[in-house]
Scaffold this motif. Structure first.
Motif, PDB file in Angstrom:
ATOM      1  N   TYR A 187      39.513  27.758  39.906  1.00  0.00           N
ATOM      2  CA  TYR A 187      40.755  27.006  40.016  1.00  0.00           C
ATOM      3  C   TYR A 187      40.928  26.203  38.729  1.00  0.00           C
ATOM      4  CZ  TYR A 187      38.361  22.510  40.896  1.00  0.00           C
ATOM      5  OH  TYR A 187      37.599  21.367  40.777  1.00  0.00           O
ATOM      6  N   SER A 223      38.996  25.790  33.489  1.00  0.00           N
ATOM      7  CA  SER A 223      38.676  26.593  34.669  1.00  0.00           C
ATOM      8  C   SER A 223      37.392  26.061  35.298  1.00  0.00           C
ATOM      9  CB  SER A 223      38.491  28.066  34.274  1.00  0.00           C
ATOM     10  OG  SER A 223      38.182  28.850  35.397  1.00  0.00           O
ATOM     11  N   ARG A 254      42.512  19.290  44.059  1.00  0.00           N
ATOM     12  CA  ARG A 254      42.940  20.630  43.671  1.00  0.00           C
ATOM     13  C   ARG A 254      42.018  21.692  44.275  1.00  0.00           C
ATOM     14  NH1 ARG A 254      45.195  20.911  37.453  1.00  0.00           N
ATOM     15  NH2 ARG A 254      46.783  19.279  37.652  1.00  0.00           N
ATOM     16  N   PHE A 281      43.041  24.534  46.919  1.00  0.00           N
ATOM     17  CA  PHE A 281      42.776  25.931  46.593  1.00  0.00           C
ATOM     18  C   PHE A 281      42.062  26.629  47.743  1.00  0.00           C
ATOM     19  CE2 PHE A 281      40.283  29.406  44.911  1.00  0.00           C
ATOM     20  CZ  PHE A 281      41.130  30.030  44.012  1.00  0.00           C
TER      21      PHE A 281
END
Length: 304
Positions: free
Chosen positions: A65, A72, A146, A150
């Motif tokens: 993610y 990354s 995040r 995800f």
């Protein structure tokens, strides 16, 4: 499925005596550390890598993610060894500790392998840490949200039941996990839903003026500290804490649980004797005891 022969043999160890947990002392011994300082290996992360390798604990899948700095980050996935295609399993997202400065998902490889083979899909995210990218604790918080989002969005592909995704973590990772259930989302789209349950290993849950890390988060601590953001929708929680933890006093954990109960949810603190901060990383009894209690908590929720 990426399981080697050694992983298969490890699986056989887990089911010995009729359950995963009862087999831990025989099958998951932590290798001795070469250099101990006050009971802690000098290089704790290498120690954890060797401990995981000794029991064949390795991820089955790795996903990526995008972090707050555009980098990354991996999310390492552990699946049940006997997973049935198409079946939906409860999920557990575990965040490693390291004071928002250091650390690696390898901290939870051993626990993830056991919990996964007990019938869960376990996700171990990386996130921004200051030793690697000069990030702040707030950056780590954004990345945690995040990563959580995800996993939720990827739940069907991961065979996770989106209604049964739990969160947990250790130390600073415990703060990140608890923040998912308490603090305002740092970005508009970074929380689809709160964790259904929390399992927290010596978590940094008070970041206020009298709590841990305040000097690093003082400009935004009101929207960072889980203790100061407990609301009515807080999930049932268990806190696993040593009685000699000099960073997270037992009184802090108990105060957190009082607030959770006042908000209408369940919370319990399990205290371990003669145990300091993060002792479960390198102490065999601490590793076994916290894993057993965490798994009991998860099983009591899910009936597994």
């Amino acid at each position: 499925m990426i399981h080697s022969l050694v992983t298969s043999l490890t699986k056989a160890c887990w089911i010995m005596l009729g359950s995963f947990v009862s087999a831990l002392p025989a099958c998951a011994q932590v290798p001795p550390a070469a250099d101990l300082a006050s009971g802690r290996p000098a290089d704790i992360w290498r120690f954890l890598e060797e401990a995981a390798a000794s029991m064949g604990a390795a991820p089955d899948q790795s996903l990526d993610y995008t972090g707050i700095k555009g980098q990354s980050h991996r999310i390492e996935i552990f699946r049940p060894a006997d997973a049935v295609p198409g079946e939906r399993y409860p999920g557990l997202v575990l965040f490693h500790g390291g004071a928002w400065r250091e650390g690696s998902p390898v901290q939870f490889y051993r626990q993830a392998r056991v919990i996964a083979d007990a019938g869960f899909v376990v996700a171990l995210p990386e996130y921004s840490i200051s030793d690697e990218d000069a990030s702040t604790p707030h950056d780590a918080l954004v990345d945690a949200f995040r990563a959580w989002s995800f996993v939720h969005l990827s739940a069907p592909a991961l065979n996770i039941d989106p209604a049964r995704i739990y969160a947990g973590g250790a130390s600073a990772g415990g703060q990140l996990a608890a923040a998912l259930a308490t603090v305002p989302p740092p970005e508009p789209t970074t929380r689809l839903t709160s964790p259904a349950r929390l399992v927290l290993f010596n978590p940094v849950i008070d970041n206020g003026p009298d709590g841990y890390g305040y000097s690093r988060v003082k400009d935004y601590w009101q929207d960072f500290s889980p203790l100061h953001n407990i609301g009515a929708d807080h999930p049932p929680t268990v806190i696993l804490l040593g009685d000699s933890d000099r960073l997270i006093p037992v009184a802090t954990a108990e105060a957190y649980c009082v607030q959770v109960r006042l908000a209408g949810s369940d919370c319990s603190v399990k205290i371990y004797d003669n145990a300091g901060h993060a002792w479960f990383n390198h102490d065999q009894a601490g590793y076994e005891g916290t894993l057993r209690d965490a798994l009991d908590f998860l099983r009591s929720i899910d009936g597994r």
